[in-house]
Design a protein around this motif. Structure first.
Motif, mmCIF file in Angstrom:
data_model
loop_
_atom_site.group_PDB
_atom_site.id
_atom_site.type_symbol
_atom_site.label_atom_id
_atom_site.label_comp_id
_atom_site.label_asym_id
_atom_site.label_seq_id
_atom_site.Cartn_x
_atom_site.Cartn_y
_atom_site.Cartn_z
ATOM 1 N N SER A 322 0.853 -1.201 0.000
ATOM 2 C CA SER A 322 0.000 0.000 0.000
ATOM 3 C C SER A 322 0.881 1.240 0.000
ATOM 4 C CB SER A 322 -0.911 -0.004 1.226
ATOM 5 O OG SER A 322 -1.587 1.219 1.356
ATOM 6 N N PRO A 323 0.625 2.197 -0.879
ATOM 7 C CA PRO A 323 1.421 3.445 -0.877
ATOM 8 C C PRO A 323 1.333 4.206 0.441
ATOM 9 C CG PRO A 323 0.156 3.234 -2.909
ATOM 10 C CD PRO A 323 -0.332 2.168 -1.987
ATOM 11 N N CYS A 326 4.091 2.864 2.663
ATOM 12 C CA CYS A 326 5.401 3.237 2.116
ATOM 13 C C CYS A 326 5.692 4.718 2.322
ATOM 14 C CB CYS A 326 5.466 2.884 0.635
ATOM 15 S SG CYS A 326 5.387 1.118 0.271
ATOM 16 N N GLN A 327 4.677 5.547 2.245
ATOM 17 C CA GLN A 327 4.869 6.990 2.416
ATOM 18 C C GLN A 327 5.369 7.317 3.821
ATOM 19 O OE1 GLN A 327 4.731 9.441 0.254
ATOM 20 N NE2 GLN A 327 5.111 11.027 1.805
ATOM 21 N N TYR A 330 9.353 5.237 4.135
ATOM 22 C CA TYR A 330 10.314 5.096 3.038
ATOM 23 C C TYR A 330 11.684 5.670 3.365
ATOM 24 C CZ TYR A 330 9.881 10.061 1.738
ATOM 25 O OH TYR A 330 9.922 11.424 1.739
ATOM 26 N N TYR A 365 8.462 1.878 -4.704
ATOM 27 C CA TYR A 365 7.607 3.045 -4.454
ATOM 28 C C TYR A 365 8.409 4.340 -4.596
ATOM 29 C CZ TYR A 365 5.148 6.572 -1.695
ATOM 30 O OH TYR A 365 4.559 7.748 -1.267
ATOM 31 N N ASP A 368 8.893 5.114 -8.210
ATOM 32 C CA ASP A 368 7.656 5.613 -8.813
ATOM 33 C C ASP A 368 7.371 7.058 -8.422
ATOM 34 O OD1 ASP A 368 7.287 3.169 -10.013
ATOM 35 O OD2 ASP A 368 5.947 2.401 -8.453
ATOM 36 N N GLU A 369 7.717 7.410 -7.198
ATOM 37 C CA GLU A 369 7.439 8.761 -6.700
ATOM 38 C C GLU A 369 8.630 9.703 -6.871
ATOM 39 O OE1 GLU A 369 4.514 9.767 -5.708
ATOM 40 O OE2 GLU A 369 3.646 7.751 -5.963
#
Length: 934
Positions: A322-323, A326-327, A330, A365, A368-369
């Motif tokens: 789930s993002p 990870c947010q 990270y 993640y 991707d970000e």
């Protein structure tokens, strides 16, 4: 509807030793067994009903069968009733097809008034099994509540079973029985083992917030009042299921479970709590609070048990998908990343691998970000773990699952950031060369996954691949067969887009000589998938006459002809391109004939035949285009060209015959692109990359058509986009095919400059574009060789004529009801790529012959009537009804066509049709007169 028309075989059914029967005969045979005076024959007939339902899953047969079973249940003994209960429990997905539900329930429910408590218990279990079709029967609800107060333990347990089933289906029953279940659980007279059976009923009390809150409060009290291990295990599981259904209670339940994991000394309860946490992570990981995740990480950091740590990492792997999680974690200084860094150095390779898996998901993640500043240490950690596994390949502590987990993490990083492909490819190939151990296949598969994503990462390791292949090839024949085929695939990937080298040819020949036929075939298949048709040609010509059946021989013969055709196109010989295309067309015609000969009723090669036919059609279009361009110098404009321009008001007509010829070529290319689109719509079971392959071929034809139109038409030119996002990011085989379109687009940009004229420069640019597309490496898709998903639709239409080939008689002016029923059949991996969300049925009625008495009809036929309806399948069964009107006497053909829609709403034309012949009789003159008088 005649049940005899509903004959089909399921995919997984074996008919060895059994004669094939139609549905009527099978049902009649079982009915004779039910009516037998011998109890053994009756039992044998009863237990064969589930197999009958799977073979003929249509309502008319299932309804008749369950009514017969209900009669036996009503009049038989308890032994027969027990087997009928088993049949009902095994046939749950067919209950919706029972038409006479009231009759079935009435016959079964009559036994509830028996004086025998065992008979009443069997009745309750039967009714509980069919709760899905009778959820709101109040008399059944009353009987269940009454039997819960019975003094017979067997009857009470049966009532508990029925209560569980009805509570899951009926809101009213769940609310009405909640208080009674609560009283029985808290009552002192209820035995302990029965309380353990009653508690799971509470997981279905989620229909309203008040009831679910009351149940949660009750279960929480039970945890303190009954601290015994069995009670705690059952109660925690019930609370977890209730929270997963309500969602709002997930944070509170997670907090409770983490408390048990951290403080409960009993091992079984801690494991049950971890299992419940895993369930809640899958159902609603985004509902977890930050404090709950932090507490779980704290437990993993402080525990001394490796098993606890392992289970917690399994939960964290789910959460880091789930993002939201990870947010939060990270950054390298977060508690989760610190725990993973520390654990990745653990002596337990499995726990370290799971920590690396979490790091890889968070790193993906970050890529991707665009948080690349936090990824360097993560990549180094994953690389160090892989290096550790390379050195421990022969260690008994390293299992296949551990290595697979680490390699998947590495490959996922490569997909997130292609820059890492060469880094990990170098590590894997070097380790494989130095120490080809028992897990060489896994290392090789990981290299293939990286090479399919970024073939440039393998370029510098080509010589190492040859050395590894020759080293493994020196071993026994069968032990390394799959590894050798995967290494050959690596060779093809590294040399994709270029001509076959002598080193590849010699290496493959050595491997083929030391391999069995199946390995040779897989190597040939891989060669065809990556455009190395010279290899495929040599292998198929060698094994085509060494197979066990005629159909396999024709299949390999077709592959050989395809390989010869594509190899001729790619050959850098002195022969002209036009001649090479002509020779390839001949080979493709032979290949299409071979694939038709290789088809069997069980394995119809429809897609393979159509795919090769369209490739042949595409080559013919380009051959005609080249011939048209060559005739530009040989067919000058006629003397009256100026007059033609004035009459047609088309300035391009002044160039003579080539203008109309180019317009025909553009139309042919558009038609070819449309045929590829139709092929795309028919490939419902194809994998994503295979569909991209068809889309790329469709785009090639459409792009070339737009190029021709841009110079053959004064206006009306529609530009084609170069690439869409899906094809741009496609794997290696798609990139090889799309590269030719990019080259052709560059040529087209130069061609479209300048005024609207038709010159030798324009014609030469068209020829260069055609050459660029035709000479592109042709990569055959995986679906051409292997279908990982299998979906089929079987239709049954009623009414049916009594004899096959006869017509159904209808009087003109009346309407005919057509009932369409169907069953979806799946292979071993249903819904692997896409799911059937709906069935689009189309009924077309067309007159084939008009009656002699209707020759004076002056009205309009109204065209061909078309009726459409989309139905949603339920448990792989669907039904629909259509009302057809016939106003003119004659013979009609009714065609029912079934298409499927997936979860995105896209319609797939799977080609399932059924035909019905109808004969409409005209009313006689006397009948008309009587009707008018009346």
């Amino acid at each position: 509807m005649s049940v005899s028309s509903l004959r089909f075989c399921t995919l997984n059914e074996s008919t060895l030793g059994e004669p094939e029967q139609d549905a009527n005969s099978a049902l009649t045979e079982l009915d004779k067994g039910l009516r037998s005076n011998k109890i053994g024959e009756q039992c044998e007939a009863i237990v064969r009903f589930p197999k009958l339902f799977e073979k003929y899953p249509f309502p008319i047969l299932i309804n008749s069968s369950f009514l017969k079973l209900a009669d036996v249940f009503r009049g038989g003994n308890n032994f027969l009733r027990l087997w009928i209960v088993k049949v009902c429990q095994q046939s749950e997905k067919h209950f919706d097809k029972i038409i006479n539900v009231d009759d079935f329930v009435r016959r079964v429910f009559s036994v509830i008034h028996s004086n025998d408590p065992i008979a009443r218990a069997l009745t309750l279990r039967t009714l509980g099994s069919v709760a899905g079709i009778i959820p709101e029967r109040q008399n059944v609800h009353h009987s269940i509540r009454s039997c819960l107060d019975s003094h017979n333990a067997v009857e009470v347990e049966a009532a508990i079973f029925a209560a569980v089933q009805f509570a899951a289906q009926s809101r009213s029953f769940a609310v009405s029985v909640c208080n009674k279940i609560s009283d029985m659980i808290q009552g002192l007279t209820t035995p302990v083992h029965m309380k353990l059976q009653l508690i799971p009923i509470l997981q279905h009390m989620h229909h309203d917030t008040a009831t679910s809150a009351m149940v949660r409060s009750l279960c929480t009290e039970l945890l303190t009042k009954y601290p015994a291990q069995d009670f705690v295990l059952v109660t925690l599981k019930t609370l977890t299921q209730l929270a997963a259904a309500t969602l709002v209670d997930i944070p509170e339940q997670v907090k409770l479970l983490v408390h048990y994991v951290a403080n409960e000394p009993r091992w079984a309860i801690r494991m049950a709590a971890l299992s419940s946490l895993y369930t809640l992570a899958k159902h609603g990981g985004h509902y977890w609070s930050e404090d709950a995740v932090a507490d779980l990480i704290s437990v993993a950091s402080s525990t001394d048990s490796e098993n606890i740590t392992e289970y917690i990492f399994d939960i964290l792997i789910i959460l880091t998908k789930s993002p939201a999680t990870c947010q939060i974690y990270y950054k390298p200084d977060s508690s989760l990343m610190a725990l993973c860094y520390e654990t990745s150095l653990s002596n337990n390779a499995l726990i370290a691998g799971k920590a690396v898996k979490i790091i890889s998901q968070i790193t993906c993640y970050c890529f991707d970000e665009k948080f690349s500043e936090h990824t360097g240490e993560n990549v180094n950690c994953i690389e160090s773990y892989l290096l550790f596994l390379c050195c421990s390949d022969h260690d008994e502590m390293i299992s296949e699952n551990i290595l697979k987990l680490a390699l998947k993490s590495a490959v996922s990083l490569c997909y997130a950031n292609k820059v890492l492909c060469q880094r990990f490819a170098h590590l894997i190939s070097s380790s494989l060369l130095q120490n080809p151990g028992k897990y060489s296949l896994l290392w090789t598969k990981a290299l293939c996954a990286i090479g399919n994503l970024e073939p440039a990462a393998l370029k510098s390791f080509t010589s190492e691949i040859y050395l590894i292949l020759r080293k493994i090839n020196s071993k026994s024949l069968d032990s390394c067969a799959e590894t050798k085929s995967m290494l050959c695939t690596l060779m093809f990937q590294s040399s994709a887009g270029s001509d076959e080298s002598d080193e590849i040819r010699n290496t493959v020949d050595i491997v083929v000589q030391n391999s069995n036929l199946w390995t040779c075939y897989k190597i040939a298949r891989s060669a065809a998938r990556y455009g190395q048709f010279g290899v495929c040609n040599r292998i198929t010509s060698n094994i085509r006459d060494r197979v066990s059946s005629e159909h396999l021989h024709f299949w390999l013969a077709g592959l050989q002809e395809v390989s010869i055709a594509e190899a001729n196109l790619q050959a850098s010989a002195t022969d002209k391109l036009f001649n090479r295309i002509s020779n390839s067309i001949t080979n493709y015609c032979k290949a299409t004939s071979s694939f038709k000969a290789a088809s069997t009723p069980a394995f119809s090669l429809t897609f393979q035949t159509e795919y090769t036919r369209l490739r042949c059609e595409m080559l013919q279009c380009f051959s005609l285009l080249l011939a048209t361009c060559n005739c530009f110098c040989l067919a000058p404009p006629p003397a009256i060209s100026s007059t033609i321009v004035q009459n047609t008001r088309d300035d391009l007509q002044k160039y003579g015959q080539i203008t109309n010829q180019l317009r025909k070529r553009a139309k042919d290319l558009r038609n070819c692109a449309e045929m590829y689109r139709n092929l795309y719509q028919s490939a419902f079971d194809a994998d994503t990359i295979s569909l991209m392959n068809i889309k790329a071929l469709q785009y090639m034809c459409a792009f070339m058509a737009s190029s021709v139109e841009s110079i053959a038409f004064s206006n009306g030119y529609v530009d084609e986009r170069i690439l869409d996002a899906e094809l741009e990011e496609g794997p290696l085989e798609i990139q090889l095919m799309i590269k030719s379109c990019q080259n052709a687009a560059y040529i087209k940009q130069m061609m479209t400059l300048g005024p609207k004229t038709l010159t030798h420069k324009h014609v030469q640019c068209l020829k260069r574009q055609a050459k660029a597309i035709i000479l592109a490496p042709m990569c055959y898709p995986r679906y051409f060789f292997q279908a990982l998903q299998s979906t089929s639709v079987t239709l049954a239409i009623s009414p049916q004529p009594r004899l096959s080939g006869e017509h159904i008689s209808v009087t003109s002016g009346t309407q005919l009801t057509i009932k369409v029923e169907g069953v979806l059949q799946h292979g071993s991996k249903p819904s692997l790529f896409r799911t059937v969300a709906g069935i689009a049925l189309t009924v077309t009625t067309q007159m084939t012959a008009r009656a002699n008495s209707s020759h004076d009809f002056k009205g309009n036929d109204g065209g061909v009537p078309v009726l459409t309806q989309t139905v949603k399948p339920h448990r792989d069964f669907f039904r629909a009804e259509f009302l057809l009107g016939f106003s003119i006497g004659g013979q009609y053909q009714v065609v029912v066509d079934a298409a499927v829609t997936d979860e995105t709403g896209f319609m797939w034309q799977i080609g399932v049709k059924s035909t019905l012949n109808v004969k409409v009789h005209e009313e006689s003159q006397s009948t008309r007169t009587r009707t008018a008088v009346a």
